[in-house]
Design an enzyme around this catalytic site. Structure first.
Site, PDB file in Angstrom:
ATOM      1  N   HIS A  10      60.592 -30.591  78.864  1.00 55.14           N
ATOM      2  CA  HIS A  10      61.728 -31.500  78.991  1.00 55.14           C
ATOM      3  C   HIS A  10      61.194 -32.935  78.924  1.00 55.14           C
ATOM      4  O   HIS A  10      60.024 -33.167  79.207  1.00 55.14           O
ATOM      5  CB  HIS A  10      62.403 -31.354  80.373  1.00 55.14           C
ATOM      6  CG  HIS A  10      63.370 -30.213  80.494  1.00 55.14           C
ATOM      7  ND1 HIS A  10      63.327 -29.322  81.538  1.00 55.14           N
ATOM      8  CD2 HIS A  10      64.430 -29.843  79.733  1.00 55.14           C
ATOM      9  CE1 HIS A  10      64.321 -28.448  81.409  1.00 55.14           C
ATOM     10  NE2 HIS A  10      65.000 -28.742  80.328  1.00 55.14           N
ATOM     11  N   CYS A  51      63.454 -31.640  88.912  1.00 53.34           N
ATOM     12  CA  CYS A  51      64.363 -30.517  88.570  1.00 53.34           C
ATOM     13  C   CYS A  51      65.151 -29.991  89.751  1.00 53.34           C
ATOM     14  O   CYS A  51      66.232 -29.439  89.592  1.00 53.34           O
ATOM     15  CB  CYS A  51      63.576 -29.346  88.025  1.00 53.34           C
ATOM     16  SG  CYS A  51      62.160 -29.753  87.029  1.00 53.34           S
TER      17      CYS A  51
HETATM   18  C1  CIR Z   1      63.876 -23.030  83.121  1.00 56.94           C
HETATM   19  O1  CIR Z   1      63.126 -22.522  82.268  1.00 56.94           O
HETATM   20  O2  CIR Z   1      64.996 -23.430  82.838  1.00 56.94           O
HETATM   21  C2  CIR Z   1      63.381 -23.145  84.551  1.00 56.94           C
HETATM   22  N1  CIR Z   1      62.472 -22.082  84.846  1.00 56.94           N
HETATM   23  C3  CIR Z   1      62.712 -24.467  84.774  1.00 56.94           C
HETATM   24  C4  CIR Z   1      63.651 -25.640  84.628  1.00 56.94           C
HETATM   25  C5  CIR Z   1      62.997 -26.918  84.950  1.00 56.94           C
HETATM   26  N2  CIR Z   1      63.962 -27.975  84.954  1.00 56.94           N
HETATM   27  C6  CIR Z   1      63.699 -29.227  84.671  1.00 56.94           C
HETATM   28  O3  CIR Z   1      62.581 -29.575  84.274  1.00 56.94           O
HETATM   29  N3  CIR Z   1      64.694 -30.091  84.757  1.00 56.94           N
END
Ligand code: CIR
Length: 253
Positions: free
Chosen positions: A161, A248
């Site tokens: 991201h 996140c």
């Molecule tokens: C995913 O793959 O969506 C989650 N395991 C991790 C999301 C991380 N979110 C973020 O960096 N905003």
């Protein structure tokens, strides 16, 4: 100033959530402890924390940041790019309604994860990633510009991201790693550069008088302290195992 944050307790199903890392299986009890410490750290920063209960049907839903983009005057409900996460927005929209009256929505075929959105004062940076497509980025840019913000779209080369490798600290200062170190879009900011081996610590969060950083990165801590920031270090091991970081786990507004 941030006054509120939304977080969501991780459920046991977290263990079967999405990940690309090879850091091993998360320890659920330790994850819960790390999450509780995260909430305490946010409270220390002076924000009111709204904590949602765990949802076993959505293994990745503790990563609330991806379901919305919250600004002082309006909320944007995203259309998360991972199929298994898409309906996480239902609960986030419901809780956002307790704080906001004005809503926008990212619509299919546009997809967008909040992790790809970085706000630096009146300027938003929108990453195009595996989760956020060009159409989703374009929709958000239009929404933001209609609300008198600036918006710049940044196609990502390596990071998962956008915010995996960059954070805004306020005072025109950015913390940057990897592909963002010499990216022209960030040339007008004063930069704190994070080396390859400390890259995970580029995902940190500035919340009022503190910058919360992952523990285990003394160089990053030193760079921030030298620049005049007060840091709080948190062990994020079980979050990192599923590609998550400090940003996140919360929506801050
Ligand atoms: C995913 O793959 O969506 C989650 N395991 C991790 C999301 C991380 N979110 C973020 O960096 N905003």
């Amino acid at each position: 100033m941030f006054t509120n944050v939304i977080v969501k307790k991780p459920g046991k199903s977290y263990l079967s959530g999405l990940t690309t890392s090879d850091l091993g299986k998360p320890d659920y009890e330790l994850l819960l402890t790390q999450h509780e410490r995260y909430v305490k750290a946010l409270e220390k920063c002076g924000v009111a924390v709204t904590e949602l209960a765990a949802s076993e049907e959505f293994p990745d839903s503790t990563f609330v940041e991806d379901a919305a983009v919250l600004t002082p005057n309006f909320a944007v409900i995203t259309n998360p790019g991972a199929e298994s996460r898409n309906a996480e927005t239902v609960e986030i929209e419901a809780v956002a309604k307790t704080f906001y009256r004005k809503f926008y929505f990212i619509q299919a075929p546009g997809t967008l994860d909040g992790g790809d959105i970085l706000q630096a004062d009146d300027h938003f940076y929108i990453g195009i990633s595996e989760r956020t497509n060009e159409e989703g980025a374009k929709q958000l840019k239009e929404i933001l510009e209609s609300e008198n913000y600036y918006a710049t779209i940044i196609p990502l080369k390596e990071f998962f991201h956008l915010k995996t490798g960059i954070a805004y600290l306020g005072n025109n200062q950015m913390i940057v790693a990897g592909e963002f170190v010499s990216h022209p879009a960030f040339n007008s900011y004063e930069k704190i550069v994070i080396g390859k081996e400390d890259e995970y610590s580029a995902n940190c969060i500035q919340v009022n008088d503190y910058v919360i950083i992952p523990s285990g990165f003394p160089e990053t801590n030193r760079k921030l302290t030298d620049a005049g920031y007060q840091t709080i270090e948190l062990d994020m091991s079980e979050v990192q195992k599923h590609d998550g970081g400090l940003s996140c786990l919360s929506l801050r507004f």
